[in-house]
Design a protein around this motif. Structure first.
Motif, PDB file in Angstrom:
ATOM      1  N   VAL A 289     -15.305  91.816 -66.998  1.00 53.21           N
ATOM      2  CA  VAL A 289     -13.865  91.731 -67.252  1.00 53.21           C
ATOM      3  C   VAL A 289     -13.093  92.699 -66.371  1.00 53.21           C
ATOM      4  CG1 VAL A 289     -13.722  90.787 -69.557  1.00 53.21           C
ATOM      5  CG2 VAL A 289     -14.326  93.174 -69.260  1.00 53.21           C
ATOM      6  N   SER A 290     -11.784  92.512 -66.338  1.00 58.59           N
ATOM      7  CA  SER A 290     -10.939  93.400 -65.535  1.00 58.59           C
ATOM      8  C   SER A 290     -11.011  94.807 -66.112  1.00 58.59           C
ATOM      9  CB  SER A 290      -9.502  92.896 -65.537  1.00 58.59           C
ATOM     10  OG  SER A 290      -8.777  93.488 -66.574  1.00 58.59           O
TER      11      SER A 290
ATOM     12  N   GLU B 211      -8.790  96.727 -66.945  1.00 55.93           N
ATOM     13  CA  GLU B 211      -7.684  97.141 -67.810  1.00 55.93           C
ATOM     14  C   GLU B 211      -7.914  96.892 -69.288  1.00 55.93           C
ATOM     15  OE1 GLU B 211      -3.741  95.768 -66.738  1.00 55.93           O
ATOM     16  OE2 GLU B 211      -4.330  96.157 -64.686  1.00 55.93           O
ATOM     17  N   VAL B 212      -8.845  96.006 -69.631  1.00 50.65           N
ATOM     18  CA  VAL B 212      -9.000  95.664 -71.042  1.00 50.65           C
ATOM     19  C   VAL B 212      -9.662  96.814 -71.781  1.00 50.65           C
ATOM     20  CG1 VAL B 212      -9.112  93.197 -70.637  1.00 50.65           C
ATOM     21  CG2 VAL B 212     -11.196  94.511 -70.667  1.00 50.65           C
TER      22      VAL B 212
ATOM     23  N   PRO C 162      -4.327  89.863 -79.404  1.00 50.14           N
ATOM     24  CA  PRO C 162      -4.470  88.918 -78.285  1.00 50.14           C
ATOM     25  C   PRO C 162      -5.868  88.895 -77.696  1.00 50.14           C
ATOM     26  CG  PRO C 162      -2.450  90.143 -78.045  1.00 50.14           C
ATOM     27  CD  PRO C 162      -3.164  90.719 -79.227  1.00 50.14           C
ATOM     28  N   LYS C 163      -6.493  90.064 -77.644  1.00 52.83           N
ATOM     29  CA  LYS C 163      -7.800  90.099 -76.997  1.00 52.83           C
ATOM     30  C   LYS C 163      -8.865  89.441 -77.851  1.00 52.83           C
ATOM     31  CE  LYS C 163      -6.653  93.916 -74.134  1.00 52.83           C
ATOM     32  NZ  LYS C 163      -6.313  95.320 -74.222  1.00 52.83           N
TER      33      LYS C 163
ATOM     34  N   PHE D   8      -8.660 103.023 -74.853  1.00 53.11           N
ATOM     35  CA  PHE D   8      -7.628 102.943 -73.818  1.00 53.11           C
ATOM     36  C   PHE D   8      -7.294 101.478 -73.541  1.00 53.11           C
ATOM     37  CE2 PHE D   8      -6.262 102.591 -69.423  1.00 53.11           C
ATOM     38  CZ  PHE D   8      -5.207 103.471 -69.440  1.00 53.11           C
ATOM     39  N   GLY D   9      -6.000 101.186 -73.535  1.00 54.92           N
ATOM     40  CA  GLY D   9      -5.590  99.816 -73.297  1.00 54.92           C
ATOM     41  C   GLY D   9      -5.396  99.016 -74.563  1.00 54.92           C
TER      42      GLY D   9
ATOM     43  N   GLY E 253      -3.344  97.674 -77.238  1.00 49.61           N
ATOM     44  CA  GLY E 253      -1.904  97.534 -77.388  1.00 49.61           C
ATOM     45  C   GLY E 253      -1.398  97.920 -78.751  1.00 49.61           C
ATOM     46  N   PRO E 254      -1.928  97.302 -79.825  1.00 46.31           N
ATOM     47  CA  PRO E 254      -1.416  97.614 -81.157  1.00 46.31           C
ATOM     48  C   PRO E 254      -1.513  99.105 -81.480  1.00 46.31           C
ATOM     49  CG  PRO E 254      -2.810  95.687 -81.245  1.00 46.31           C
ATOM     50  CD  PRO E 254      -2.919  96.222 -79.854  1.00 46.31           C
TER      51      PRO E 254
ATOM     52  N   SER F  11      -1.417 101.645 -79.522  1.00 48.26           N
ATOM     53  CA  SER F  11      -0.482 102.488 -78.786  1.00 48.26           C
ATOM     54  C   SER F  11       0.855 102.583 -79.510  1.00 48.26           C
ATOM     55  CB  SER F  11      -0.285 101.952 -77.373  1.00 48.26           C
ATOM     56  OG  SER F  11       0.412 100.733 -77.404  1.00 48.26           O
ATOM     57  N   LEU F  12       1.216 101.538 -80.244  1.00 50.56           N
ATOM     58  CA  LEU F  12       2.479 101.567 -80.986  1.00 50.56           C
ATOM     59  C   LEU F  12       2.316 102.219 -82.350  1.00 50.56           C
ATOM     60  CD1 LEU F  12       3.806  98.007 -80.352  1.00 50.56           C
ATOM     61  CD2 LEU F  12       5.119 100.047 -80.016  1.00 50.56           C
TER      62      LEU F  12
ATOM     63  N   ILE G  53      -8.319 109.329 -77.060  1.00 49.54           N
ATOM     64  CA  ILE G  53      -8.295 108.075 -76.309  1.00 49.54           C
ATOM     65  C   ILE G  53      -9.616 107.936 -75.569  1.00 49.54           C
ATOM     66  CG2 ILE G  53      -7.121 106.792 -74.508  1.00 49.54           C
ATOM     67  CD1 ILE G  53      -4.594 108.398 -75.357  1.00 49.54           C
TER      68      ILE G  53
ATOM     69  N   ARG H 279       3.140  93.118 -78.096  1.00 53.24           N
ATOM     70  CA  ARG H 279       3.748  94.394 -78.462  1.00 53.24           C
ATOM     71  C   ARG H 279       5.268  94.348 -78.426  1.00 53.24           C
ATOM     72  NH1 ARG H 279       0.756  98.833 -74.881  1.00 53.24           N
ATOM     73  NH2 ARG H 279      -0.154  97.036 -73.886  1.00 53.24           N
TER      74      ARG H 279
ATOM     75  N   PRO I 193      -2.846  83.462 -76.731  1.00 49.91           N
ATOM     76  CA  PRO I 193      -3.114  84.836 -77.121  1.00 49.91           C
ATOM     77  C   PRO I 193      -1.837  85.654 -77.287  1.00 49.91           C
ATOM     78  CG  PRO I 193      -3.814  84.447 -74.866  1.00 49.91           C
ATOM     79  CD  PRO I 193      -3.042  83.254 -75.301  1.00 49.91           C
TER      80      PRO I 193
ATOM     81  N   MET J 207      -1.554  93.135 -73.074  1.00 47.50           N
ATOM     82  CA  MET J 207      -2.703  92.471 -73.701  1.00 47.50           C
ATOM     83  C   MET J 207      -2.801  90.985 -73.370  1.00 47.50           C
ATOM     84  SD  MET J 207      -2.647  94.163 -77.432  1.00 47.50           S
ATOM     85  CE  MET J 207      -0.959  93.726 -77.771  1.00 47.50           C
TER      86      MET J 207
ATOM     87  N   ILE K 117      -5.662  88.669 -70.712  1.00 46.67           N
ATOM     88  CA  ILE K 117      -6.448  87.471 -71.003  1.00 46.67           C
ATOM     89  C   ILE K 117      -6.112  86.399 -69.966  1.00 46.67           C
ATOM     90  CG2 ILE K 117      -6.930  85.707 -72.735  1.00 46.67           C
ATOM     91  CD1 ILE K 117      -7.872  88.486 -73.548  1.00 46.67           C
TER      92      ILE K 117
ATOM     93  N   TYR L  19      -5.199  86.920 -67.015  1.00 44.50           N
ATOM     94  CA  TYR L  19      -5.831  87.340 -65.764  1.00 44.50           C
ATOM     95  C   TYR L  19      -7.235  86.760 -65.644  1.00 44.50           C
ATOM     96  CZ  TYR L  19      -8.381  90.528 -62.682  1.00 44.50           C
ATOM     97  OH  TYR L  19      -9.190  91.051 -61.709  1.00 44.50           O
ATOM     98  N   GLU L  20      -7.983  86.842 -66.756  1.00 37.26           N
ATOM     99  CA  GLU L  20      -9.344  86.300 -66.736  1.00 37.26           C
ATOM    100  C   GLU L  20      -9.310  84.797 -66.489  1.00 37.26           C
ATOM    101  OE1 GLU L  20     -11.860  88.251 -66.805  1.00 37.26           O
ATOM    102  OE2 GLU L  20     -10.806  90.080 -67.375  1.00 37.26           O
TER     103      GLU L  20
END
Lengths: 298, 351
Positions: A47-48, A50-51, A88-89, A237-238, A240-241, A243-244, A264, B80, B268, B299, B303, B305-306
């Motif tokens: 995977v990239s 960033e995830v 989302p992930k 790290f990365g 989303g939920p 981080s808020l 983190i 978000r 997503p 987020m 996805i 991106y993949e």
């Protein structure tokens, strides 16, 4: 037919349920081993960068499973009770698995959208013809969904370890953190110590949160905050939920003057660095307890 | 009442007119600069995505300029973005407590028309509906303008720069439905001499997160830079389409989602499904390359991106994914764009 179940992400919540479910239906299954360095290193390749860490880990587990199973069991959790989303992930992970591992095994990914029971019922009917057997299998398995460890009351100072289940119960990630707290003489409380009703309550800010696991985290935080001496929040790290919501919790902890530690983590995090930070954090709590000083602001 | 809302590229003009139509004065603060971003970053949580930082900095500057009512889009779902306003409200309260902060939910049109907007602006629901109807036409005009300017930039960049100012002046003077139609004709007249249709140009599709695509400050003016390189940018995202999507009027939506189905079986959240669907349509239409822009650690776009990586392999189309945050340097971005355009050119004209 051999069903592969990756020991990552949602396994730590529903794993026992699935194990019992498949066992009752006489389905042969294989579970990947606990996360280790090799699995993580494999996962990072898929995977990239960033995830978040758990997604990288699950890819490593899928990689481990690829020549050992014929089918892959990876349900798609879209919504859970009353239209609360997962993340989302978690919705997209099935697609990522499809892109990379389509040729290795057939992917079984029932979509769970407010119908946890029925989705598994329909899946069971595909595996066996007898609906009664399926019903029994689900009913048997369901006891694993609502089992919680009891909190042992002793005099030790308590720490609230806030994080998603896939971070805390994956010992590859959380072991140095938990060990250090234990060595320092703290009792660890997690959100699993709270009952279901309180976890899903919609009081206060929790009603605004539409991510199901974040809502649980926030409720646990809100409930346990007056009882504990400090809060430690593990964020991948990365995420989303986190981080808020972590920011909201941090503000709340500041108002109530409770120490709050944000850790983190990602695949480059070193255990030594974590241990040093946690030890320093524990020292602060101990100092506060000794002097009864409540004016130290973190 | 001085109303502020975040800048949204060219579409700021349409939103400004919408607010003024409801009887309020708009006070957006100075244009977005590096100061906006550093102010926003200073007060933001560490791991939050770029649009949060820019909009927060934007609000702080608007407050400094004298705004007293802040409007922010909301609507909590998987992304978000829907949660921005809870944090922003708290942060802004600490900075200046004399303002009102309103979160406007995107997904509840009934509440928007009959409760929220009438309550904020003190007007009747009919007026809100009328203003929204006009907003739709204004944004359609701007969408049209962006289409023309992209085409012009690709053929004659410096001419486009000159004509852009002229066109923006026309758009700013529009104040009724009739004038929108008239302005459309005028725009066509301004841009027509330099539009010729030769095939010797490369077309690059732009997909990604909506705020980064609409606001030139956030995407380091990527459209302009691509135009300078002689590339025709194709993009389906605009405020007009987004409004139509929210009001359930956009038929293109269905096409996008059905095209995305091959790669994403379920949305997503955010605009990921549109990103993938549009990219798939571009790939089918023989567009020469695709650029995907998204905020760092977004987020849904991660996805996407993949999915785009898979799409690139399936259709053999070059795709460049750019994640942007406050540390992105424009020079680095330009180098990547130039290299990418070279790749696309070589692939297209290799015969």
């Amino acid at each position: 037919m051999k069903v592969g179940i990756p020991r990552a992400l949602l396994y730590y919540r529903y794993g026992e349920f699935w194990k019992s479910f498949f066992k009752c239906l006489n389905v042969d299954f294989i579970i990947s081993p606990p996360t280790n360095k090799k699995i993580l290193d494999q996962g990072v390749k898929y995977v990239s960068s960033e995830v978040c860490l758990p997604v990288k880990i699950i890819c490593g587990h899928l990689d481990w499973l690829k020549n050992k199973a014929t089918h892959l069991f990876l349900p798609r959790f879209v919504e859970l009770n009353n239209g609360l989303y997962t993340c989302p992930k978690m919705i997209g992970i099935v697609d990522i698995a499809r892109f990379h591992f389509q040729n290795y095994f057939q992917i079984i990914s029932p979509k769970i959208k407010n119908n946890f029971y029925w989705t598994h019922f329909k899946l069971g009917l595909k595996l066996t013809k007898n609906p009664l057997k399926v019903k029994n299998a689900i009913d048997n398995a369901q006891k694993y969904l609502n089992s919680y460890p009891k909190l042992k009351a002793n005099g030790a100072p308590k720490i609230l370890l806030l994080s998603h289940f896939y971070n805390i119960y994956d010992y590859y990630i959380s072991q140095p953190i938990i060990e250090t707290f234990k060595n320092q003489g703290f009792t660890i409380i997690t959100k699993e110590h709270l009952d279901n009703k309180r976890l899903n309550s919609t009081k206060g800010f929790a009603k605004n949160i539409r991510w199901v696991y974040e809502r649980e985290l926030y409720n646990a935080f809100y409930y346990f905050l007056p009882q504990v001496q400090g809060v430690c929040n593990i964020i991948s790290f990365g995420c989303g939920p986190d981080s808020l919501i972590s920011e909201v919790m941090l503000n709340e902890a500041h108002i109530q003057n409770k120490p709050f530690l944000q850790l983190i983590i990602d695949e480059h995090t070193s255990a030594t660095g974590l241990i040093t930070r946690i030890e320093a954090f524990c020292e602060i709590i101990k100092k506060r307890l000794d002097n009864n000083v409540s004016s130290i602001i973190l | 009442m001085k109303v502020a809302f975040p800048y949204l590229g060219y579409d700021t003009i349409a939103l400004k007119k919408f607010v003024e139509l409801l009887g309020a004065e708009s006070c957006l603060g100075p244009p977005l600069t590096a100061r906006t971003l550093s102010l926003g970053t200073k007060y933001s949580p560490e791991l939050i995505c770029l649009p949060f930082k820019i909009t927060l900095g934007n609000f702080i500057e608007a407050l400094e300029a004298g705004a007293d009512t802040l409007l922010m889009a909301a609507g909590a779902r998987k992304c978000r973005f829907g949660y921005y306003h809870y944090l922003q409200e708290n942060i802004l309260k600490k900075i200046d407590n004399r303002h009102c902060f309103y979160a406007i939910s995107q997904y509840t049109p009934y509440e928007f028309f009959f409760k929220k907007m009438p309550q904020i602006f003190g007007v009747t629901p009919q007026k809100v509906i009328y203003a929204t109807w006009l907003l739709l036409h204004y944004s359609a005009l701007i969408d049209y303008f962006r289409k023309l300017i992209r085409l012009t930039r690709a053929y004659n960049f410096y001419d486009a720069q000159k004509k852009e100012l002229e066109a923006l002046r026309i758009i700013e003077n529009v104040s009724s439905f009739k004038e929108v139609q008239k302005a459309k004709k005028e725009l066509r007249k301004i841009f027509s001499p330099i539009i010729n249709t030769s095939n010797e140009i490369i077309r690059i599709g732009l997909v990604g997160e909506i705020y980064l695509m609409l606001e030139p400050f956030a995407n380091y003016e990527i459209e302009k830079e691509l135009g300078k390189l002689g590339v025709l940018v194709v993009s389906k995202r605009s405020l007009y389409r987004h409004l139509k999507h929210l009001l359930k009027l956009d038929l293109f939506d269905l096409r996008t989602i059905s095209n995305a189905y091959k790669y994403l079986k379920d949305s997503p959240g955010g605009e990921a499904i549109k990103t993938v669907g549009e990219a798939h349509i571009f790939a089918k239409k023989n567009i020469d390359g695709i650029i995907h822009i998204y905020p760092f650690t977004c987020m849904p776009e991660n996805i996407a991106y993949e999915a785009l990586q898979k799409l690139a392999r399936d259709y053999e189309i070059p795709i460049l994914s750019i994640s942007i945050d406050e540390h992105t340097s424009k020079t680095g971005l330009l180098t990547r764009l130039e290299a990418f355009v070279e790749v696309v050119k070589r692939k297209k004209f290799k015969g």
